[in-house]
Structures are given as C-alpha cells and as structure tokens.
Design a protein around this motif. Structure first.
Motif, PDB file in Angstrom:
ATOM      1  N   VAL A 100      -6.707  -2.557   2.595  1.00 38.38           N
ATOM      2  CA  VAL A 100      -6.380  -3.467   3.700  1.00 38.38           C
ATOM      3  C   VAL A 100      -7.638  -4.177   4.203  1.00 38.38           C
ATOM      4  O   VAL A 100      -7.620  -5.372   4.541  1.00 38.38           O
ATOM      5  CB  VAL A 100      -5.692  -2.690   4.840  1.00 38.38           C
ATOM      6  CG1 VAL A 100      -5.589  -3.548   6.093  1.00 38.38           C
ATOM      7  CG2 VAL A 100      -4.304  -2.234   4.407  1.00 38.38           C
TER       8      VAL A 100
ATOM      9  N   HIS B  42       3.829  -1.105   4.134  1.00 40.17           N
ATOM     10  CA  HIS B  42       3.428   0.313   4.151  1.00 40.17           C
ATOM     11  C   HIS B  42       4.630   1.255   4.126  1.00 40.17           C
ATOM     12  O   HIS B  42       4.476   2.474   3.987  1.00 40.17           O
ATOM     13  CB  HIS B  42       2.574   0.619   5.383  1.00 40.17           C
ATOM     14  CG  HIS B  42       3.095  -0.003   6.645  1.00 40.17           C
ATOM     15  ND1 HIS B  42       4.291   0.384   7.220  1.00 40.17           N
ATOM     16  CD2 HIS B  42       2.582  -0.989   7.423  1.00 40.17           C
ATOM     17  CE1 HIS B  42       4.483  -0.342   8.307  1.00 40.17           C
ATOM     18  NE2 HIS B  42       3.473  -1.190   8.460  1.00 40.17           N
TER      19      HIS B  42
ATOM     20  N   ILE C 279       0.836  -1.217   0.000  1.00 39.83           N
ATOM     21  CA  ILE C 279       0.000   0.000   0.000  1.00 39.83           C
ATOM     22  C   ILE C 279       0.862   1.256   0.000  1.00 39.83           C
ATOM     23  O   ILE C 279       0.371   2.353   0.275  1.00 39.83           O
ATOM     24  CB  ILE C 279      -0.948   0.017   1.216  1.00 39.83           C
ATOM     25  CG1 ILE C 279      -0.133  -0.027   2.531  1.00 39.83           C
ATOM     26  CG2 ILE C 279      -1.945  -1.118   1.157  1.00 39.83           C
ATOM     27  CD1 ILE C 279      -0.985   0.166   3.762  1.00 39.83           C
TER      28      ILE C 279
ATOM     29  N   ILE D 130       1.613  -6.686   5.554  1.00 40.75           N
ATOM     30  CA  ILE D 130       1.181  -5.412   4.945  1.00 40.75           C
ATOM     31  C   ILE D 130       2.416  -4.543   4.765  1.00 40.75           C
ATOM     32  O   ILE D 130       3.075  -4.166   5.744  1.00 40.75           O
ATOM     33  CB  ILE D 130       0.144  -4.702   5.825  1.00 40.75           C
ATOM     34  CG1 ILE D 130      -1.073  -5.594   6.046  1.00 40.75           C
ATOM     35  CG2 ILE D 130      -0.272  -3.376   5.196  1.00 40.75           C
ATOM     36  CD1 ILE D 130      -2.070  -5.040   7.047  1.00 40.75           C
TER      37      ILE D 130
ATOM     38  N   VAL E 187      -2.891   2.143   9.675  1.00 38.59           N
ATOM     39  CA  VAL E 187      -3.147   0.715   9.465  1.00 38.59           C
ATOM     40  C   VAL E 187      -3.277   0.002  10.799  1.00 38.59           C
ATOM     41  O   VAL E 187      -4.201  -0.801  11.023  1.00 38.59           O
ATOM     42  CB  VAL E 187      -2.022   0.083   8.604  1.00 38.59           C
ATOM     43  CG1 VAL E 187      -2.092  -1.441   8.649  1.00 38.59           C
ATOM     44  CG2 VAL E 187      -2.119   0.587   7.178  1.00 38.59           C
TER      45      VAL E 187
ATOM     46  N   PHE F 160      -8.499  -6.904   1.817  1.00 39.00           N
ATOM     47  CA  PHE F 160      -7.423  -7.893   1.874  1.00 39.00           C
ATOM     48  C   PHE F 160      -7.594  -8.810   3.087  1.00 39.00           C
ATOM     49  O   PHE F 160      -7.468 -10.030   2.981  1.00 39.00           O
ATOM     50  CB  PHE F 160      -6.087  -7.168   1.933  1.00 39.00           C
ATOM     51  CG  PHE F 160      -4.886  -8.079   2.038  1.00 39.00           C
ATOM     52  CD1 PHE F 160      -4.585  -8.990   1.037  1.00 39.00           C
ATOM     53  CD2 PHE F 160      -4.063  -8.032   3.154  1.00 39.00           C
ATOM     54  CE1 PHE F 160      -3.482  -9.811   1.139  1.00 39.00           C
ATOM     55  CE2 PHE F 160      -2.968  -8.859   3.265  1.00 39.00           C
ATOM     56  CZ  PHE F 160      -2.669  -9.758   2.250  1.00 39.00           C
ATOM     57  N   ILE F 161      -7.919  -8.238   4.248  1.00 42.76           N
ATOM     58  CA  ILE F 161      -8.105  -9.050   5.467  1.00 42.76           C
ATOM     59  C   ILE F 161      -9.356  -9.909   5.340  1.00 42.76           C
ATOM     60  O   ILE F 161      -9.385 -11.084   5.757  1.00 42.76           O
ATOM     61  CB  ILE F 161      -8.160  -8.130   6.698  1.00 42.76           C
ATOM     62  CG1 ILE F 161      -6.776  -7.501   6.939  1.00 42.76           C
ATOM     63  CG2 ILE F 161      -8.622  -8.877   7.928  1.00 42.76           C
ATOM     64  CD1 ILE F 161      -6.725  -6.530   8.082  1.00 42.76           C
TER      65      ILE F 161
END
Length: 851
Positions: free
Chosen positions: A790, A809, A778, A807, A820, A793-794
């Motif tokens: 996110v 970032h 991201i 993740i 996040v 995605f989760i």
C-alpha cells in the motif's frame, strides 16, 4: 440399634435436625429430616456421605442444576385417584413445574461423564452416588407437554385451550367493553349534571360494574343499589341500562368456569394412571432436598465426609463440637479441638480433671458426632481422621431422678448401668458422665469399678468421666483401658479444654477452693483429713500434667520448625530448578546464535565470490577479501568444538562476537580511506552519502537517474522538485545524489542552473501513468506485506497525480482493514478515505482521496 430414652435431646441432635431443616427447600425435605435414622452398616453410611460429597462438588462445578419449584402436591395428586375429580388450576401449575424440575434433575444426574461412551454403567456417571438415587424414578415429559398446551407461563388457562373457551372469552370481552362504554357515558352525563364528583370512576361490586354516588343522588340515576360504603357516604348503583349486560357477564363467567373444569378434568384423566409413579418421583425430590440440606449444613459447620470403616473405631483429629463451635463463633471466640482415640487396643477412655474443665463436653462431642456420622451427616474433623460404626450407642448423662418412678439420682444411674451391662457387646459405644457418682464415694467407686470390669469382659468401647482415684488406677492395671486428662493451667487457674490421653488428670480441688476464697484454715484442715499421701499424689499428678504440657509444647515447636525447614528446602529446590532451566535456555540461545553465525559465514563467502566476479577486483582487494574469509572461518572452527562444555561454547561465542565487531570497525575505516575508483559521469554516479536527507538536499528516486531538490520535509514525507514538476513521496524512497553542473556563457564560468528532468525520467513517469491502475488487491497478504504494498502504491499514485484510488482488503476479521486505515491516517497527502458503496464492495474496499 439400641439408643436409650431421650438420647437425641441429651447429645444435642435435636438442634442438628433443626439446623438441617432450615436448609430444606420443601416440606418433603423436612419430612426426610424428621425420619432420618442412624445405620450401623458402613456401606450405607458411606453411600450417604458420598451423596453429600458429590452434591457439594456438583454445586461448586455447575450453576445450572435445577433447585427450584420444589412444590409439594402429593395430597392433590393422591386425591385425583377418584374418578370425576380434577386438579385445580394452581395445583396443575405446581405439578407441571415440579415435574419439570424432577425431569431436569434426573436428566442431569444420568448424564454420562464420557460423551463418547453410550454405556450407562456407574463408572460413566459424573456423580455416580447421586445417579443411583434416580434408578427407580420415572419422568413425565408427556404430561408436561399436555399441561403446556392449556396453561400459559403464568399458570392461567389459555384462551385457546379449547375452541369453546375461546368463543366464551371473546364474547365476554365484547360485553364487558360495551358495559364499560355505557357506564362511562352515564358517568360523564352525571358528572356534567353535578350528580357525581369529577374524579369518580366505575368500580366492581359483587362481580358487577357500578357507579359510586352520594346517597342523596341515588334517585337521580335509575338502577339497582348493590352496596354502600362503611361510612354510609357512598352508595354503589348499577344503572338500569347495564343490568342486562351485567347479567350476561355473570352467565358467561359461569359458562367459562364450566368449560375450564371440563378442560381440567380432561388433563386430570391423563395424569390419573400415573399417580403411583408421580408420588414415587416426589420421594426422590424429597431425598435430593435432604442431600442439599446435608451439603449446606456441612458447609456451615466446616465439616467433611470421612471414609467409614466397617468396624468400631474412633480416631479423630481436631474434632470440634458442631453446636459449640457455632455458638463460640457468634461470640468471636475459637473452639479448642479435641483428639480422641478408641481402638481395639484402647477401647475405654477414662477422663478425669477439674470441674468445668470440659469433660462432659468431650463426652457429648463423641456422642453427637458419632450419631451424626452414622446418620450419614458430615462431621467437623480433620481429613486425617479415621472413623467406624457401632451397633449400639448407650448414654448416661445428667440427673434422671423421677418422682413418678420413685427413682433417686443414683437409682437412675444404676438402672442405666444394668441396661448397659445387659446389652453391651464388642460393637457398643458407652458414654457415661460422672461414673459412680450420686452416692457415698467409697461404695460408689467400688461399684463403678466392678461395672467397669464387666464392660471390659464384653470388650465394649466407651468414654467415661470420673473423679474417683480407684478408676484412675484401674486404667493403669487393665488392658484396653486408658486414662485421659482435661488439662488445667495451674498458674492462671483456668481450664484449657484440651484432652491429653495417657495419664489421669487432677481435680485441682485445693487450687480451685483457694481461688474461690475458701479460708486457708479450712483448706489445711481438709488436706489433713485426706492425708498427706493423697495430697502428695495429687501434686505428683499435677506435675506430670505440667511436664506433659511442657514437652507437648516442645514437640509442637519442633514440628513447626521441621515444617518451616521443609518449606525452605522445597523453595531452594524450586529455585535450583529455575536456575537450571535458565541455564539451559541461555545455552539454547547461544547455540541458535552459533547457527546464525554459521549461516552468516556462508552468506559472506557467497558475497565475496560475487564481489570478486562482478567488480573484477585487483589482486590486493582479492587478497584482502580472502584474508577476511579465512579469519572468519578460523573463528567458526574455534566455536564449533563438539566435545566442549556449554560454558566454553558460551565464552567462545562472546569472543567471536567481539572479533566480528572489531573486523567490522576496521573494514569501515578502510572504506573511508580507500579512494573511490569510478569512471562514471557525475550524473550517472550515485551518491554514497548515507546522512539524513534534509531540506535543500539533492536527491533522486531509488532506481531512477534524474535528480531533484528537496523543497520541504514533513515527518516521513518529502516534497521534491524535479525540473518543473513537484511531487510528494516518502523519504525512504529517496537517496542522495550529486547536482547536475552545466556551462553558461554568462561570466564565462560554470554555474549550477537547477534541476531538469531527463527524457528518460519523463518517459518513465509517462509510462507509469499509462500503466497505473486505480485498484490494488491485498487480500490474503500478511499485515506487514500489505502495508508495504500500500505504501508504494500510494507513492506511485502521488507521483502520477492520481486523485482517487481503491484498496481491496476484504472483510474477514477486519484486522487488515484496520491496519490499512491506521496507516492512511499517517499519510499527509491522503485527504480522506471511506468504505466503497455497498453495491461495489462495501466495507471490503477502502476508497482513498489524495490531494
């Protein structure tokens, strides 16, 4: 310039010097105060005042201007002119620090106000008057560097100032250490034998380490007795074992001193060629100290630096005697300011009024403040005041009778008058207290009037106090002379200490005599002696003063009301401006809303065309859509009149908004009444119910066809059963659906058998498992885009049963990482999260564990 004997002490300037010296940081600054003299050149006076003004501004704007280490080493520097002499360590250290202060001050003041302009013209300096003080000043950074090579930050000679000194000090340290060990060994043995007390320690006597013991035990320890205490109860013995070592220490110390002198002689030889320039730089330091003291005193006296005209002029507003002001403030009282004017048209002011009414204070205020001004000092007056310079200031105040010179009070006054008439010119300021006093009133008044005529002929300026009636009348009949009165409250019988220019003042002799308790018979007899005309004229004078006070008070009241009215008008104008700004802001927002409505109209047209094409609507539906578009277009046309006023646009915008709300309401009612024409199977038809999803509802994932049952709702997360598979996901990813109904043979009727996962859904989930990646990148996204990515995605990770994801970032400012992780804290399925191992990305990657 001409100033009579004891002039400064008579006007109080000695006290001003003392105050100024108390603000000085060095003896050099105090010397400049002692040597301070007035100037009759307006340019020079203005330069001094500008220096003070700039320094006050500098101290307000900067806290890094160097004002420390004002050491006076001029005597030591002058001494080293002789070959073979040298500066002592302390003198060298003071020289180094003060030279650095001078270097930093000149660098600061020579700093250009415009960094892009390399020219050193005066206009480029931030403080040009102070910068001009540095014109002849040299700095000595090389001497500072050479000194730093041999001195540490505490002013001691460094061990490495020379190789020989380093060797000496090493040997000295070793020898002293050996002596200390030997003494401690001897001391412990003596303590164990009971010869010395347990708490005794080695001490120093005459530069030698010794042991303190009782006199009776001194023969028990072999050595030399160097000293004994004042009580005789302790003697100091140098043990024989350390005598040679102590001798060596003394030799090494002497050698160390010789080496230090050699080093100081060498550095002094570097300083010697610059003695003259160094002494001149200390003159600059003293001048800066003087300006600093002037600025501090101005702050203390609440004084200003007025512009000075190159001509005789006094036009002071709210002038306050600086010493009297300070004295009254300590008593919690306020000083009464004076307004004094001496111009070419009104050169001589004759002040009359009661005794103890402030005449002499007014006279001394003029003398002291004019003298301070021409010395370049700030004076406590209003900024609206105007000032000038005089060539001579001459004064006649107080009793100067002298037994040695065989002078009476009147003789001394006449001697002063003679000197004044001899030296007075059109640039002279005369200050005379009790003019003509000290002798018989009639002749004294006549002589005073004759002298006053001579002053007028010479066009001198002056402030003169008197009680003589003939001098009061003189002012009314001679050009350039004006009367002034010290006001007195006749009802409360007290002096007001206010100067009123324009009419003479009464002495209030009868009123004051009556107040002090003089019998009325005496007062009546005195009134009869002087005659009714005199008494009557004095009363008229008092009435004039009273009336003037009344009308002055009225004038002040009117002035205050005018100021109040001006303030109210200014406030109203400001409020009107604010209202106008608010109106324009409202119109601007209305126009923006209109543009938004136009854009929405375009979208509606596009949606209507798409709806007609996609749904192939019947004629009735097509007609309805076209009618809605036509009504919307008419509303837009009504709102778009270019020549209408802002108020009309605003009103029409409200009408359009209301019309839109009514149409939306009608459309919603039609949609409820319109039957759903749908030929799809129940399993394929998506539910249109938009109510909240609760436990037990039949739902499906948006974009898929398989339906499931909500088993549990936990905040924004839902647990859903799809056939034999249970999963958690966000509620917003679900929508209502109709349950699948199948036939059974039991009871020969249709029953709801639960929920099964279609082959299409199962293959979709299997496909996601195969294509699902554990990482999401991201970096470079905005916070809202990143959180949205996110979130999905989760959800996908939960759906496919992934237990750990990563993740990416990045580090950056840390804002994305923080956003996040704040979101992860709200997700129930997230068991834990942490930074990735430093070898694999560290804080730039968050590892998430999922239940």
């Amino acid at each position: 310039m001409i100033y009579p004997k004891n002039f400064e002490s008579k006007i109080g300037f000695d006290e001003v010097r003392a105050i100024m010296k108390s603000h000085c940081l060095s003896t050099m600054g105090k010397e400049t105060v002692d040597n301070m003299t007035p100037s009759d050149q307006a340019m020079e006076v203005n330069e001094r005042l500008t220096q003070t003004r700039e320094f006050r501004l500098l101290m307000e704007q900067h806290d890094d201007f160097p004002m420390n280490f004002f050491f006076d080493v001029r005597e030591a520097v002058a001494r080293i002119r002789l070959e073979g002499t040298h500066l002592e360590t302390e003198e060298l250290f003071d020289l180094r620090r003060s030279l650095e202060t001078i270097h930093r001050m000149t660098s600061f003041l020579r700093r250009s106000d415009n960094a892009d302009n390399s020219s050193e013209e005066e206009s480029t300096f931030a403080y040009p008057a102070l910068a001009r003080m540095t014109d002849e000043v040299k700095t000595f950074p090389d001497i500072i560097r050479q000194t730093d090579r041999i001195l540490d930050k505490f002013g001691r000679i460094k061990d490495n100032a020379s190789d020989h000194l380093f060797t000496i000090r090493q040997e000295l340290a070793r020898t002293e250490g050996s002596i200390s060990k030997t003494l401690n060994s001897i001391l412990r043995a003596a303590q164990s034998d009971g010869l010395v007390e347990k708490d005794v320690a080695p001490t120093m006597r005459d530069g030698r380490l010794v042991i303190p013991i009782a006199p009776a035990m001194k023969k028990k320890i072999k050595g030399i007795v160097h000293d004994e205490s004042a009580t005789g109860k302790t003697v100091f013995v140098e043990p024989a074992e350390v005598v040679e070592a102590n001798n060596k220490v003394r030799e090494l110390e002497a050698e160390e001193r010789r080496e230090i002198i050699r080093i100081l002689t060498d550095i002094t030889a570097i300083v010697r060629p610059h003695v003259k320039e160094i002494l001149r730089s200390y003159v600059f330091m003293g001048q800066i100290d003087n300006v600093h003291a002037r600025a501090e005193m101005a702050k203390q006296m609440k004084a200003i630096e007025p512009a000075v005209d190159n001509k005789p002029l006094i036009d002071w507003i709210e002038a306050r005697h600086p010493l009297l002001q300070s004295s009254l403030e300590k008593q919690g009282k306020k000083i009464v300011p004076l307004e004094i004017t001496l111009t070419a048209d009104k050169r001589i002011l004759i002040i009359s009024g009661p005794n103890a009414g402030g005449k002499s204070v007014c006279l001394k205020t003029v003398g002291l403040m004019q003298y301070m001004l021409q010395c370049g000092l700030s004076i406590p007056v209003s900024e609206r005041s105007k000032t000038g310079v005089f060539q001579n200031i001459m004064i006649d105040i107080g009793d100067e009778q002298s037994i040695a010179d065989d002078l009476s009070t009147y003789s001394s006054h006449l001697l002063n008058m003679k000197n004044m008439m001899r030296h007075a010119n059109n640039a002279t300021l005369l200050l005379i207290d009790e003019f003509g006093g000290g002798t018989e009133p009639t002749i004294g008044g006549a002589i005073a009037e004759s002298v006053l005529k001579q002053f007028c002929k010479k066009k001198a300026y002056g402030v003169i106090t008197t009680h003589y009636q003939n001098l009061k009348h003189f002012a009314d009949s001679h050009e350039g002379v004006v009367n002034g009165a010290m006001l007195y409250d006749r009802h409360e019988m007290r002096a007001l200490f206010q100067l009123a220019i324009g009419q003479p003042g009464s002495s209030f002799a009868i009123e004051i005599a009556r107040k002090t308790g003089i019998p009325e018979e005496v007062i009546a007899d005195a009134s009869e002696i002087v005659g009714s005309d005199y008494i009557q004229s004095d009363k008229y004078l008092q009435d004039i003063v009273r009336d003037k006070r009344y009308w002055e008070a009225k004038r002040q009241t009117i002035h205050q009301h005018e100021k109040s009215l001006e303030q109210k008008i200014a406030n109203y104008e400001k409020e009107l401006q604010e209202l106008e700004r608010s109106r324009k802001e409202i119109i601007r927002k209305a126009k923006e809303q209109a543009e938004e409505i136009y854009r929405e109209g375009n979208k509606r047209i596009e949606n209507a065309i798409r709806e007609i094409k996609e749904k192939q609507a019947e004629k009735e539906a097509t007609k309805r859509i076209r009618e809605e578009l036509k009504a919307f277009e008419e509303g837009m046309m009504e709102a778009g009149g270019k020549n209408e006023t802002d108020e009309m646009i605003e009103r029409k915008m409200k009408q359009i908004q209301q019309r839109r709300e009514r149409k939306a309401k009608r459309k919603e009612e039609k949609m409820k009444n319109q039957p759903a024409a749908n030929t799809e199977t129940p399993a394929q038809q998506p539910a249109k119910d938009q109510t909240e999803i609760v436990k037990g509802d039949t739902v499906r994932i948006k974009g898929l066809t398989t339906v499931g049952r909500v088993e549990l709702i936990d905040g924004k997360m839902a647990t859903v059963v799809f056939g034999d598979m249970k999963t958690k996901m966000r509620v917003e990813r679900l929508e209502h659906a109709k349950p699948v109904v199948t036939s059974t043979k039991t009871d020969d009727r249709k029953q709801l058998l639960g929920y099964d996962v279609s082959q299409q859904t199962r293959s979709a989930i299997d496909s996601r498992k195969l294509n699902f990646k554990q990482d999401i990148d991201i970096r470079g996204m905005r916070a809202d885009e990143a959180l949205n990515a996110v979130m999905y995605f989760i959800d996908d990770a939960i759906l496919v049963g992934m237990s750990r994801i990563r993740i990416l970032h990045g580090t950056g400012t840390g804002a994305l990482r923080q956003a996040v992780r704040q979101y992860l804290n709200t997700v129930p399925n997230v068991k834990a999260f942490r930074d990735e191992h430093v070898q694999f990305g560290g804080a730039g990657i968050t590892v998430v564990d999922i239940d």
